[in-house]
Scaffold this motif. Sequence first.
Motif, mmCIF file in Angstrom:
data_model
loop_
_atom_site.group_PDB
_atom_site.id
_atom_site.type_symbol
_atom_site.label_atom_id
_atom_site.label_comp_id
_atom_site.label_asym_id
_atom_site.label_seq_id
_atom_site.Cartn_x
_atom_site.Cartn_y
_atom_site.Cartn_z
ATOM 1 N N SER A 1 11.931 1.709 6.163
ATOM 2 C CA SER A 1 13.080 1.856 5.279
ATOM 3 C C SER A 1 12.793 2.915 4.226
ATOM 4 O O SER A 1 11.648 3.116 3.819
ATOM 5 N N ARG A 2 13.846 3.559 3.772
ATOM 6 C CA ARG A 2 13.765 4.482 2.640
ATOM 7 C C ARG A 2 14.639 3.917 1.537
ATOM 8 O O ARG A 2 15.846 3.710 1.737
ATOM 9 N N ARG B 1 15.899 4.157 -2.525
ATOM 10 C CA ARG B 1 16.001 4.972 -3.735
ATOM 11 C C ARG B 1 16.699 4.151 -4.815
ATOM 12 O O ARG B 1 17.776 3.596 -4.572
ATOM 13 N N VAL C 1 7.311 8.138 -2.478
ATOM 14 C CA VAL C 1 7.747 9.503 -2.213
ATOM 15 C C VAL C 1 8.099 10.214 -3.509
ATOM 16 O O VAL C 1 7.848 11.412 -3.685
ATOM 17 N N ASP D 1 11.628 6.640 -5.301
ATOM 18 C CA ASP D 1 12.001 6.921 -3.924
ATOM 19 C C ASP D 1 10.835 6.407 -3.090
ATOM 20 O O ASP D 1 9.712 6.908 -3.220
ATOM 21 N N ARG E 1 9.169 4.702 0.700
ATOM 22 C CA ARG E 1 9.246 4.396 2.121
ATOM 23 C C ARG E 1 8.479 3.099 2.347
ATOM 24 O O ARG E 1 7.321 2.986 1.962
ATOM 25 N N ASP F 1 5.001 8.603 9.853
ATOM 26 C CA ASP F 1 5.864 9.748 10.155
ATOM 27 C C ASP F 1 6.183 9.806 11.646
ATOM 28 O O ASP F 1 7.337 10.044 12.039
ATOM 29 N N ASP G 1 8.531 6.965 12.571
ATOM 30 C CA ASP G 1 9.808 7.118 11.883
ATOM 31 C C ASP G 1 10.651 8.255 12.469
ATOM 32 O O ASP G 1 11.877 8.154 12.579
#
Length: 319
Positions: free
Chosen positions: A56-57, A59, A80, A114, A116, A161, A164
């Motif tokens: 998940s990301r 923010r 991030v 932010d 991940r 990475d 993802d």
Amino acid sequence: MTEVLVPVHRHHITTDDPDVAAAHQAAYGRFRHEPVPREGFAFGLDAAFAGPLGISRLRHTARFRARVDPLDGVVVVEVVGGGVRVATTGHDTSGPVMLAPHWSPHTVRWEGVDLRLTTLDQAEVGRVGAEVSGLDPTAVVFGSMTPRSPALARYWSELVDHVDRALLPDDELMSSPLVRGEALRQLAVGVLLVFPNSTLGDRQAEGPGTAQPATIRRAVAFMDAHAQEDITLGQIAAAARIGPRGLQAAFRRHREQSPLDYLRRTRMERAHDDLRSGDPTRGDTVGIIAARWGFANAGRFAVEYRQRYGCSPRETLRR
């Protein structure tokens, strides 16, 4: 015939309502948070879940302070943007890559981030850990939030990475049991390699805050759950399934403190959390909050509090 799994479940949320944001954050853990300022607030979440793994990301633009219960899964946090501090009793950590402490309650603090987040089923990580170490799956335990080295932290980010960007976006690939199983295994092996845990042997895992004997984990869990009650060393030892003298010796060896030292520090942290979220206009006072956590002498409490947090309890309550 090849089994076909349900494709990846994806979620995309944006909101300027802190309450809506908190509801979506609750998918990652049970927490109690301070009020979030509404002015200028923005929240975004892009999540992809494939069975026992998810990336998940998240923010979040505002100041956030929360007390988080032990997590149900293994969650690795990559920062991030912004900064995050995660604190358990006796340990306060920040960094670009952290393992959320699923073995104990903790506090989380940020001023806009932010992130991940990689989530893994804890039973699956235990199963993989048993395969690579020969331990029983229930003996595969973590205790440190910090990667074993900066190089391994970078390795983790590169591994995530790959999953993802190359795997999760492709429904056809992730519908294959073999691909999904291999992705999960790679991440499980990665988290076992990157963070100190019992599969690495005593040398890598020993020390305060790292993987510890089951007796200590049971004692800590009991004290965390009953910190507001009048519990005794005998009750703690009984919950840990060991005698009081044995428990004290285990704590001295593995945590460099006594069980009652741990309990007092936990209560101080809970009082600190209540002071930060308290409101004098609602009748909250230093004396009431201190007494709630077993500190009957307000003067002594204030001295200990200042030594630990660098300010008076009254200053914290009025912020």
